[in-house]
Write a protein that holds these residues in place. Structure first.
Motif, mmCIF file in Angstrom:
data_model
loop_
_atom_site.group_PDB
_atom_site.id
_atom_site.type_symbol
_atom_site.label_atom_id
_atom_site.label_comp_id
_atom_site.label_asym_id
_atom_site.label_seq_id
_atom_site.Cartn_x
_atom_site.Cartn_y
_atom_site.Cartn_z
ATOM 1 N N LYS A 1 0.832 -1.210 0.000
ATOM 2 C CA LYS A 1 0.000 0.000 0.000
ATOM 3 C C LYS A 1 0.869 1.264 0.000
ATOM 4 O O LYS A 1 0.527 2.263 -0.633
ATOM 5 N N THR B 1 -0.149 2.872 8.441
ATOM 6 C CA THR B 1 0.539 3.307 7.228
ATOM 7 C C THR B 1 -0.151 2.647 6.037
ATOM 8 O O THR B 1 -0.703 1.558 6.192
ATOM 9 N N PRO B 2 -0.125 3.256 4.885
ATOM 10 C CA PRO B 2 0.349 4.615 4.636
ATOM 11 C C PRO B 2 -0.606 5.651 5.228
ATOM 12 O O PRO B 2 -1.814 5.464 5.182
ATOM 13 N N VAL C 1 -4.275 15.044 8.496
ATOM 14 C CA VAL C 1 -4.448 13.705 7.929
ATOM 15 C C VAL C 1 -5.577 13.728 6.902
ATOM 16 O O VAL C 1 -6.677 14.246 7.160
ATOM 17 N N LEU C 2 -5.267 13.156 5.736
ATOM 18 C CA LEU C 2 -6.302 12.991 4.719
ATOM 19 C C LEU C 2 -6.860 11.576 4.770
ATOM 20 O O LEU C 2 -8.069 11.366 4.747
ATOM 21 N N CYS C 3 -5.968 10.591 4.815
ATOM 22 C CA CYS C 3 -6.423 9.199 4.885
ATOM 23 C C CYS C 3 -5.301 8.351 5.473
ATOM 24 O O CYS C 3 -4.148 8.774 5.507
ATOM 25 N N ALA C 4 -5.673 7.182 5.951
ATOM 26 C CA ALA C 4 -4.690 6.302 6.590
ATOM 27 C C ALA C 4 -5.082 4.852 6.348
ATOM 28 O O ALA C 4 -6.253 4.493 6.451
ATOM 29 N N GLY C 5 -4.073 4.046 6.004
ATOM 30 C CA GLY C 5 -4.328 2.621 5.821
ATOM 31 C C GLY C 5 -4.934 2.256 4.485
ATOM 32 O O GLY C 5 -5.225 1.100 4.231
ATOM 33 N N ILE C 6 -5.136 3.252 3.641
ATOM 34 C CA ILE C 6 -5.697 2.989 2.314
ATOM 35 C C ILE C 6 -4.859 3.704 1.264
ATOM 36 O O ILE C 6 -4.150 4.660 1.564
ATOM 37 N N VAL C 7 -4.957 3.222 0.028
ATOM 38 C CA VAL C 7 -4.289 3.888 -1.091
ATOM 39 C C VAL C 7 -5.260 4.937 -1.647
ATOM 40 O O VAL C 7 -6.343 4.586 -2.107
ATOM 41 N N PRO C 8 -4.894 6.220 -1.564
ATOM 42 C CA PRO C 8 -5.848 7.242 -2.038
ATOM 43 C C PRO C 8 -6.012 7.184 -3.557
ATOM 44 O O PRO C 8 -5.080 6.845 -4.284
ATOM 45 N N ARG C 9 -7.202 7.542 -3.988
ATOM 46 C CA ARG C 9 -7.480 7.550 -5.428
ATOM 47 C C ARG C 9 -6.845 8.773 -6.070
ATOM 48 O O ARG C 9 -6.974 9.896 -5.571
ATOM 49 N N GLY D 1 -9.266 11.631 -6.962
ATOM 50 C CA GLY D 1 -9.688 12.422 -5.813
ATOM 51 C C GLY D 1 -8.618 13.396 -5.389
ATOM 52 O O GLY D 1 -8.898 14.562 -5.050
ATOM 53 N N LEU E 1 -8.667 17.531 -5.226
ATOM 54 C CA LEU E 1 -8.254 18.334 -4.066
ATOM 55 C C LEU E 1 -7.261 19.407 -4.486
ATOM 56 O O LEU E 1 -7.380 20.581 -4.097
#
Lengths: 81, 404
Positions: free
Chosen positions: A14, A53-54, A62-70, A73, A77
């Motif tokens: 990830k 992570t990530p 924080v934008l996101c955690a534990g996922i792969v951002p698209r 998206g 931003l």
């Protein structure tokens, strides 16, 4: 806009995928965003509490955690829409 | 509100009430005696423990002689369940009944008794409103049923369980009834006699006391044996030198909670509606559990396609603390067993946050936090691929603290 990627060392799948997504976004909008990379240890040394992570931060939040951002998206931003 | 800390995870733990801090300080600063000792400082501590026993009993309609202080709610649940099973006078009564939404300290104790001591365990389901199915529970009872254990209020959804009805159902059947009241005590009126349970668990830090202290209200000790060996404290029910500061904190917190109960409930409801209303403000968002039969301080909110851990960490970075499902499960990526039991799918469970307020939260904080939640959900959804949510494998090193 500054992205920060907090990743494992060595990186997991990830984290690697998230790095690739962020690099693609910066390549698409080089004047609008940058990216920096921190290992978990480096993030903790900066006082950032890291649970997953990530973790992706945008301008320190924080934008996101534990996922792969698209990628789509993230581009929205950066482009503010 | 920017720059402030807004704590909205009181079902995990909460701050000590200032009056409780004042009550405890003398027992930390100088009055450190062992309650078992015969000299003055020991006997003063002994009296302090007995005062706390009266105060805790008063919170839940018990008598002081029913109160056994423990090292927390988990230990109280262990004593109630393991103590009843291991001390039973009829060896053939080995059937235990629990609901599908119990805390791990109940579920895993029952599983341990099943794996190691030959118990037979039946798990009773809940409806989509998060309430235990009474008909299913009644059907689960057997001639060899020893004990039924159901929580008073669920830690994740706040949904209140029909404990008085269960008590009525079990009356005159010779089946023990244990209630895990950790989330309820100090937040709603509790009367253990009206419930008709044989035992009831409490935890001090859920209502303004110190962590590491709990109590089991042991109304009927027949057939129950202690689970700790090595001392005769707590009239033989709990070996080990009493945690006097913790016990004093629990007594003082019980007094404060009892005094402020009506005001705190009204205040909690005023804040809860602000968070409940997010289900109308945020698209594809709903509140989990029964609308009315719920703790006044708790809102469980599913924001579909918004990974809860990302939302929680995004909120944390602006100073807001909310929970993801159960606090006890927050370092693993297992979907909440409570939400799954209510019929939610795994993705919905992974997209659920829990907001639980306390008396110190203000309406202004709640409104600001609700706005921040709506914004965080929108941003997380923007970058989240639904198939990614909760998708970590067992070998994934995602958890930075996985070594803990």
């Amino acid at each position: 806009m500054q992205f920060t990627l907090i990743h494992n060392e060595p990186s997991c799948r990830k984290c690697r995928e998230t790095q690739a997504v962020l690099e693609a976004v910066v390549a698409a909008c080089p004047d609008a965003c940058t990216v920096r990379y921190l290992t978990v240890a480096e993030a903790q040394a900066e006082g950032l509490g890291v649970v997953l992570t990530p973790t992706v931060l945008v301008d320190g939040q924080v934008l996101c955690a534990g996922i792969v951002p698209r990628q789509a998206g993230l581009l929205r931003l950066v482009q503010g829409n | 509100m920017a720059g402030q800390q807004v704590y909205l995870d009181h079902n995990a733990t909460g701050p000590m009430h200032p009056e409780v801090v004042a009550a405890v300080l003398p027992y930390i600063q100088g009055g450190f005696g062992n309650p078992s000792a015969p000299y003055a400082i020991g006997q003063e501590n002994h009296r302090a423990v007995d005062r706390a026993r009266e105060q805790v009993a008063g919170l839940v309609g018990a008598t002081a002689g029913d109160v056994v202080f423990t090292g927390g709610g988990t230990e109280a649940n262990n004593l109630a369940i393991s103590g009843a099973f291991l001390g039973r006078s009829e060896p053939m009564r080995r059937h235990l009944v629990l609901s599908a939404i119990e805390h791990p300290s109940v579920r895993e104790t029952c599983a341990w008794l099943e794996a190691v001591h030959g118990a037979e365990v039946t798990v009773v389901g809940v409806g989509c409103d998060g309430r235990v199915r009474l008909d299913e529970l009644a059907a689960a009872l057997r001639p060899d049923t020893l004990l039924v254990t159901v929580m008073h209020a669920n830690n994740e959804t706040g949904v209140l369980q029909p404990v008085a009805e269960i008590g009525q159902l079990l009356r005159d059947r010779g089946v023990r009834f244990h209630v895990d009241g950790v989330q309820a005590a100090g937040r709603i009126p509790v009367d253990v006699a009206a419930i008709g349970c044989q035992s009831y668990s409490l935890s001090a830090h859920k209502f303004g006391g110190l962590k590491g202290t709990g109590a089991l209200i042991l109304r009927d000790p027949s057939g129950v044996m202690p689970i700790l060996q090595g001392g005769h404290q707590e009239r033989g029910w709990r070996a080990g030198t009493e945690n006097v500061p913790g016990i004093v904190s629990m007594g003082a917190a019980a007094d404060v909670a009892r005094r402020d109960l009506s005001a705190n409930m009204a205040h909690g409801l005023a804040l809860r509606v602000i968070f409940d209303n997010l289900s109308a403000r945020i698209p594809q968002c709903w509140r989990n559990g029964h609308a009315g039969l719920r703790l006044p301080n708790t809102t469980s909110l599913c924001c579909y396609h918004a990974d809860a851990m990302s939302v929680v960490l995004a909120l944390s970075s602006v100073g807001i603390s909310v929970g993801t499902g159960s606090a006890c499960a927050s370092h693993s990526q297992e979907p909440s067993h409570v939400l799954l039991a209510m019929g939610l799918d795994e993705q919905a469970a992974f997209c659920t946050i829990r907001i639980s307020t306390g008396p110190e939260n203000t309406v202004e904080e709640a409104r600001w936090a609700a706005d921040q939640i709506a914004q965080a959900v929108e941003r997380v959804r923007l970058v989240t691929a639904p198939e990614d949510i909760g998708g970590c494998g067992e070998d994934c090193p995602c958890f930075a603290h996985s070594s803990r």
